[in-house]
Design an enzyme around this catalytic site. Structure first.
Site, PDB file in Angstrom:
ATOM      1  N   ASP A 175      31.711   1.308  20.375  1.00 54.17           N
ATOM      2  CA  ASP A 175      33.065   0.888  20.744  1.00 54.17           C
ATOM      3  C   ASP A 175      33.671   1.919  21.701  1.00 54.17           C
ATOM      4  OD1 ASP A 175      35.474  -1.008  19.788  1.00 54.17           O
ATOM      5  OD2 ASP A 175      36.229   1.035  20.092  1.00 54.17           O
ATOM      6  N   TYR A 215      39.197   5.711  27.357  1.00 51.02           N
ATOM      7  CA  TYR A 215      38.509   6.870  26.767  1.00 51.02           C
ATOM      8  C   TYR A 215      37.786   7.717  27.816  1.00 51.02           C
ATOM      9  CZ  TYR A 215      39.050   4.005  22.491  1.00 51.02           C
ATOM     10  OH  TYR A 215      39.534   3.219  21.475  1.00 51.02           O
ATOM     11  N   LYS A 230      37.389  -2.005  26.618  1.00 56.33           N
ATOM     12  CA  LYS A 230      38.773  -2.528  26.557  1.00 56.33           C
ATOM     13  C   LYS A 230      39.496  -2.270  27.870  1.00 56.33           C
ATOM     14  CE  LYS A 230      38.687  -0.731  21.818  1.00 56.33           C
ATOM     15  NZ  LYS A 230      38.050   0.600  21.902  1.00 56.33           N
ATOM     16  N   HIS A 243      43.465  -3.906  25.384  1.00 53.82           N
ATOM     17  CA  HIS A 243      43.606  -2.745  24.494  1.00 53.82           C
ATOM     18  C   HIS A 243      44.941  -2.753  23.736  1.00 53.82           C
ATOM     19  CE1 HIS A 243      42.005   1.654  24.202  1.00 53.82           C
ATOM     20  NE2 HIS A 243      42.564   1.293  23.075  1.00 53.82           N
ATOM     21  N   VAL A 251      31.505  13.581  16.086  1.00 58.70           N
ATOM     22  CA  VAL A 251      30.567  14.299  16.947  1.00 58.70           C
ATOM     23  C   VAL A 251      29.666  15.200  16.108  1.00 58.70           C
ATOM     24  CG1 VAL A 251      32.012  14.247  19.020  1.00 58.70           C
ATOM     25  CG2 VAL A 251      32.297  16.121  17.380  1.00 58.70           C
ATOM     26  N   ARG A 288      27.718  13.994   9.779  1.00 60.51           N
ATOM     27  CA  ARG A 288      28.708  12.941   9.481  1.00 60.51           C
ATOM     28  C   ARG A 288      28.305  11.601  10.109  1.00 60.51           C
ATOM     29  NH1 ARG A 288      34.222  16.292  10.881  1.00 60.51           N
ATOM     30  NH2 ARG A 288      34.342  17.499   8.958  1.00 60.51           N
TER      31      ARG A 288
HETATM   32  N1  NAP Z   1      42.043  -0.054  19.787  1.00 58.08           N
HETATM   33  C1  NAP Z   1      42.707   1.065  19.595  1.00 58.08           C
HETATM   34  O1  NAP Z   1      43.878   1.181  19.974  1.00 58.08           O
HETATM   35  C2  NAP Z   1      42.036   2.212  18.907  1.00 58.08           C
HETATM   36  C3  NAP Z   1      42.783   3.325  18.503  1.00 58.08           C
HETATM   37  C4  NAP Z   1      42.107   4.360  17.849  1.00 58.08           C
HETATM   38  C5  NAP Z   1      40.742   4.265  17.611  1.00 58.08           C
HETATM   39  N2  NAP Z   1      40.043   3.169  18.050  1.00 58.08           N
HETATM   40  C6  NAP Z   1      38.568   3.029  17.827  1.00 58.08           C
HETATM   41  O2  NAP Z   1      38.278   3.330  16.463  1.00 58.08           O
HETATM   42  C7  NAP Z   1      37.323   4.399  16.416  1.00 58.08           C
HETATM   43  C8  NAP Z   1      37.502   5.225  15.164  1.00 58.08           C
HETATM   44  O3  NAP Z   1      38.839   5.699  15.060  1.00 58.08           O
HETATM   45  P1  NAP Z   1      39.255   7.235  15.296  1.00 58.08           P
HETATM   46  O4  NAP Z   1      38.282   7.875  16.198  1.00 58.08           O
HETATM   47  O5  NAP Z   1      40.677   7.226  15.710  1.00 58.08           O
HETATM   48  O6  NAP Z   1      39.245   7.872  13.839  1.00 58.08           O
HETATM   49  P2  NAP Z   1      38.284   7.862  12.548  1.00 58.08           P
HETATM   50  O7  NAP Z   1      36.971   7.280  12.850  1.00 58.08           O
HETATM   51  O8  NAP Z   1      39.105   7.306  11.431  1.00 58.08           O
HETATM   52  O9  NAP Z   1      38.153   9.435  12.271  1.00 58.08           O
HETATM   53  C9  NAP Z   1      37.506  10.309  13.157  1.00 58.08           C
HETATM   54  C10 NAP Z   1      37.761  11.743  12.672  1.00 58.08           C
HETATM   55  O10 NAP Z   1      37.223  11.913  11.359  1.00 58.08           O
HETATM   56  C11 NAP Z   1      36.222  12.931  11.367  1.00 58.08           C
HETATM   57  N3  NAP Z   1      35.098  12.397  10.553  1.00 58.08           N
HETATM   58  C12 NAP Z   1      34.270  11.374  10.867  1.00 58.08           C
HETATM   59  N4  NAP Z   1      33.381  11.161   9.881  1.00 58.08           N
HETATM   60  C13 NAP Z   1      33.662  12.046   8.917  1.00 58.08           C
HETATM   61  C14 NAP Z   1      33.089  12.314   7.654  1.00 58.08           C
HETATM   62  N5  NAP Z   1      32.053  11.615   7.204  1.00 58.08           N
HETATM   63  N6  NAP Z   1      33.624  13.321   6.905  1.00 58.08           N
HETATM   64  C15 NAP Z   1      34.669  14.046   7.361  1.00 58.08           C
HETATM   65  N7  NAP Z   1      35.265  13.825   8.543  1.00 58.08           N
HETATM   66  C16 NAP Z   1      34.766  12.839   9.328  1.00 58.08           C
HETATM   67  C17 NAP Z   1      35.843  13.152  12.816  1.00 58.08           C
HETATM   68  O11 NAP Z   1      35.511  14.511  13.034  1.00 58.08           O
HETATM   69  P3  NAP Z   1      34.292  15.040  13.955  1.00 58.08           P
HETATM   70  O12 NAP Z   1      34.172  14.142  15.147  1.00 58.08           O
HETATM   71  O13 NAP Z   1      34.747  16.423  14.307  1.00 58.08           O
HETATM   72  O14 NAP Z   1      33.064  15.029  13.106  1.00 58.08           O
HETATM   73  C18 NAP Z   1      37.130  12.792  13.533  1.00 58.08           C
HETATM   74  O15 NAP Z   1      38.017  13.906  13.543  1.00 58.08           O
HETATM   75  C19 NAP Z   1      37.599   5.156  17.729  1.00 58.08           C
HETATM   76  O16 NAP Z   1      36.565   6.060  18.058  1.00 58.08           O
HETATM   77  C20 NAP Z   1      37.760   4.006  18.683  1.00 58.08           C
HETATM   78  O17 NAP Z   1      36.503   3.464  19.015  1.00 58.08           O
HETATM   79  C21 NAP Z   1      40.676   2.142  18.687  1.00 58.08           C
END
Ligand code: NAP
Length: 283
Positions: free
Chosen positions: A47, A52, A77, A110, A236, A240
């Site tokens: 995704d 991004y 998006k 988006h 990253v 994880r």
């Molecule tokens: N459409 C939209 O408006 C929108 C908005 C936000 C996000 N998104 C999409 O949703 C995806 C996911 O959301 P997000 O990136 O905001 O947040 P998320 O996936 O809820 O959380 C990511 C964070 O959690 C940490 N993490 C991941 N796995 C972990 C684990 N197993 N244990 C502990 N910490 C962990 C990561 O750290 P490290 O990377 O340091 O390991 C990072 O800081 C995005 O990448 C994007 O593709 C879309």
């Protein structure tokens, strides 16, 4: 129980892997390695978004993975500056050029940006309909659309979005928008599924994780998939990335599901912007 990622069928007949890999806030220079690692471990759904700034690196990681393009589901998006139809057409061309692909599996608006462009996200949506008709977007959908925005598309457009990608996690259940999706055959994709880490030290989630011998992230992601939503956690960190993949070899019983659902804080739990007000346009 084998750890197999299920495919879910969208309202247009295409299928999407229920678990993917999100690349928001992954620096372009880190993206090739992170996506490469994810593909190596078994993720088959990425995704990304124009916003991004890492579409080119996602494409590069896929090309160097040795996997066939057809094995991988790629979402991108439309950026907020490109809602006018001609801009959207040019921006979509640039997505395919950056990815070096002749189609994406899914292309989304988006943000609805109801306070910009005279509130006209309908002509933007009709432009995405063109991309699906010409086959360059296999499926099309929206992101951050509220019920009123979806109702307007239903009244004024031809196609129903395949997905609505919205903020959902244990602190923000976003139930009204999810419920609209359920009744109108629009799949919910839950963004920030672990609230960017903020739910991982919640005492209820930690307690459940300890009881099951899983991590808080695995328990939270499992809760999402049992509700039928699509998730793509971002990381990253190699360990994880692997941990987040292993959520299909255990289940949460009904009482446990309810304990997690009960953590919902309503609007106070929202971490990201409110889509009714969000009007950021990157320059
Ligand atoms: N459409 C939209 O408006 C929108 C908005 C936000 C996000 N998104 C999409 O949703 C995806 C996911 O959301 P997000 O990136 O905001 O947040 P998320 O996936 O809820 O959380 C990511 C964070 O959690 C940490 N993490 C991941 N796995 C972990 C684990 N197993 N244990 C502990 N910490 C962990 C990561 O750290 P490290 O990377 O340091 O390991 C990072 O800081 C995005 O990448 C994007 O593709 C879309």
């Amino acid at each position: 129980m084998a750890n197999t990622i299920p495919d879910i069928t969208l309202n247009d007949g295409n299928t999407i892997p229920q678990l993917g890999f999100g690349v928001f806030q992954i620096e372009p220079k880190e993206t090739v390695e992170a996506v490469g690692r994810a593909l190596e471990l078994g993720y088959r759904h990425i995704d990304t978004a124009q916003m991004y700034g890492n579409e080119a690196e996602v494409g590069q990681a896929i090309r160097t993975s040795g996997l066939d393009r057809g094995e991988i589901f790629v979402t991108s998006k439309l950026n907020n500056g490109f809602h006018r139809p001609d801009d959207a057409r040019r921006a979509f061309d640039s997505t395919l050029a950056a990815l070096k692909m002749d189609y994406v599996d899914l292309f989304l608006i988006h943000w609805p940006l109801p306070t910009l462009y005279d509130g006209d996200f309908v002509s933007t949506w009709k432009t995405l309909e063109e991309f699906q008709r010409d086959g360059r977007a296999q499926s099309i959908g929206v992101s951050n659309f509220q019920v009123a925005h979806l109702e307007r598309l239903a009244a004024e457009a031809d196609l129903v979005p395949a997905v609505n990608q919205i903020e959902v996690h244990p602190y923000f259940g976003n139930e009204e928008v999810r419920a609209y999706g359920r009744t109108h055959n629009i799949l919910t994709e839950a963004w920030s599924p672990i609230a960017q880490g903020k739910v991982l030290d919640d005492p209820t989630i930690v307690d459940i994780a300890q009881q099951l011998g899983r991590t808080p992230a695995q328990v939270t992601l499992r809760w999402h998939v049992q509700r039928g939503d699509i998730v793509f956690p971002k990381s990253v960190t190699p360990q994880r990335i692997e941990e987040n993949l292993h959520i299909f070899d255990f289940t949460l019983d009904d009482a446990t599901m309810e304990r997690i659902t009960g953590l919902d804080r309503g609007e106070a739990g929202r971490q990201g912007p409110n889509p009714n007000e969000f009007d950021y346009v990157p320059r």
